[in-house]
Design a protein around this motif. Structure first.
Motif, PDB file in Angstrom:
ATOM      1  N   UNK A 273       0.818  -1.217   0.000  1.00  0.00           N
ATOM      2  CA  UNK A 273       0.000   0.000   0.000  1.00  0.00           C
ATOM      3  C   UNK A 273       0.850   1.265   0.000  1.00  0.00           C
ATOM      4  N   UNK A 274       2.144   1.131   0.179  1.00  0.00           N
ATOM      5  CA  UNK A 274       3.004   2.311   0.147  1.00  0.00           C
ATOM      6  C   UNK A 274       2.990   2.971  -1.232  1.00  0.00           C
ATOM      7  N   UNK A 275       2.543   2.227  -2.234  1.00  0.00           N
ATOM      8  CA  UNK A 275       2.471   2.769  -3.600  1.00  0.00           C
ATOM      9  C   UNK A 275       1.535   3.967  -3.704  1.00  0.00           C
ATOM     10  N   UNK A 276       0.628   4.136  -2.738  1.00  0.00           N
ATOM     11  CA  UNK A 276      -0.334   5.241  -2.802  1.00  0.00           C
ATOM     12  C   UNK A 276       0.290   6.585  -2.415  1.00  0.00           C
ATOM     13  N   UNK A 277       1.518   6.572  -1.925  1.00  0.00           N
ATOM     14  CA  UNK A 277       2.202   7.829  -1.597  1.00  0.00           C
ATOM     15  C   UNK A 277       2.847   8.365  -2.866  1.00  0.00           C
ATOM     16  N   UNK A 278       2.059   8.982  -3.691  1.00  0.00           N
ATOM     17  CA  UNK A 278       2.464   9.342  -5.051  1.00  0.00           C
ATOM     18  C   UNK A 278       3.511  10.443  -5.113  1.00  0.00           C
TER      19      UNK A 278
END
Length: 324
Positions: free
Chosen positions: A144-149
């Motif tokens: 879910x760290x991918x959501x820190x764009x």
């Protein structure tokens, strides 16, 4: 006549105390050069305090440190409590789980707070630019760290990471610094078709890596890398040195003495060891498994493979986690 900038540090303290449970909030206006900043410290807060704590005491844009807290979980509701802060740091104490959601925070640090779990609410976040985690209890990076764009600097230092999949980082188009030093990383997965296009600084020192496939080709903007204190194979080091030279990349922290590490020799500033044939076979199996990490399965889940290389690297173990 020479004119010198006047640099002063002035802190005006205002104390806010809760006598029932003992938490304390202190804030002050700090002047550094000509830029004033509000710096606040919240001491000894518990989960109960957080539920009852108001936002009025935190100035807009404050640099907030939560010192010696006792939180089992810091979630979306808790981030609303500190929504006026611009920078948030947890120091020491206990913060076991963080579920991040904030449209105001620019920087978040969780330092020496027994953090086990860090998740990001599954919606794109464009405010956070810096994330730092330091916890020897933290073992697995959530996808879910991918959501820190909008992340520009990402640090997982002195954690207990053992396997790194770079794929979630590829959604961070502004990521320029990645620090993975002082972990236990044995294996990495780098997909050459999904490069980290903006990454300029990579620190992967003080780990247990023997090789990194697709390095540095998967980091086309890389300028500085730190590789020391790993368990590199000498053939990988020889190939990597050529690619690093051709890419104009600066290697920081050359090693000059390898004698204290059994079987290690120096190859152009990095300590390395010879690769044996039976280890080659074992690592070939591992990389075949890692290449299939994101293959879809029947129930619309994805497999995350977490590799634990034992001391006997001919007998690696693999754990498979299914995430919805």
């Amino acid at each position: 006549m020479n004119h010198f900038p006047i640099i002063a540090s002035i802190m005006l303290i205002m104390n806010h105390q809760q006598t029932v449970t003992g938490y304390e909030l202190s804030c002050g206006l700090q002047f550094i050069s000509i830029t004033p900043q509000q710096r606040c410290t919240l001491r000894n807060a518990t989960q109960y305090d957080l539920d009852s704590f108001g936002v009025a005491g935190i100035p807009d844009g404050a640099l907030l440190e939560i010192l010696n807290p006792e939180f089992n979980r810091f979630d979306e509701g808790a981030f609303l409590v500190v929504q006026k802060a611009r920078n948030l740091t947890f120091s020491k104490g206990l913060v076991k789980s963080v579920e991040f959601q904030s449209s105001t925070l620019v920087s978040l640090k969780v330092l020496n707070s027994w953090l086990v779990r860090f998740e990001v609410v599954e919606e794109d976040n464009f405010s956070l630019k810096t994330l730092s985690i330091r916890s020897d209890k933290y073992r697995i990076i959530s996808p879910t760290i991918r959501y820190l764009k909008s992340l520009e600097e990402l640090t997982f230092q002195k954690c207990s990471l053992e396997f790194i999949d770079f794929e979630p980082f590829t959604d961070m188009e502004k990521l320029r610094l990645l620090d993975l030093s002082w972990n236990r990383i044995h294996s990495v997965r780098i997909d050459p078709t999904m490069p980290l296009a903006a990454l300029k600084l990579l620190d992967i020192s003080y780990n247990k890596l023997t090789a990194m496939q697709n390095f540095p080709g998967a980091f086309p903007s890389l300028k500085v890398v730190t590789l020391k204190r790993n368990s590199w194979y000498c053939d990988w080091v020889g190939e990597a040195r050529g690619n690093i030279w051709n890419g104009g990349i600066t290697v920081m922290g050359a090693e000059s003495f390898c004698g204290e590490r059994d079987g290690m020799t120096n190859n152009g500033g990095l300590c390395c060891k010879e690769r044996s044939k039976h280890v080659d076979v074992a690592h070939g199996v591992i990389h075949e498994i890692l290449s299939a990490i994101h293959a879809p399965v029947q129930n619309n889940t994805q497999r995350l493979v977490y590799v634990l290389d034992s001391e006997d690297s001919t007998n690696p173990s693999v754990l498979i986690y299914n995430s919805v």
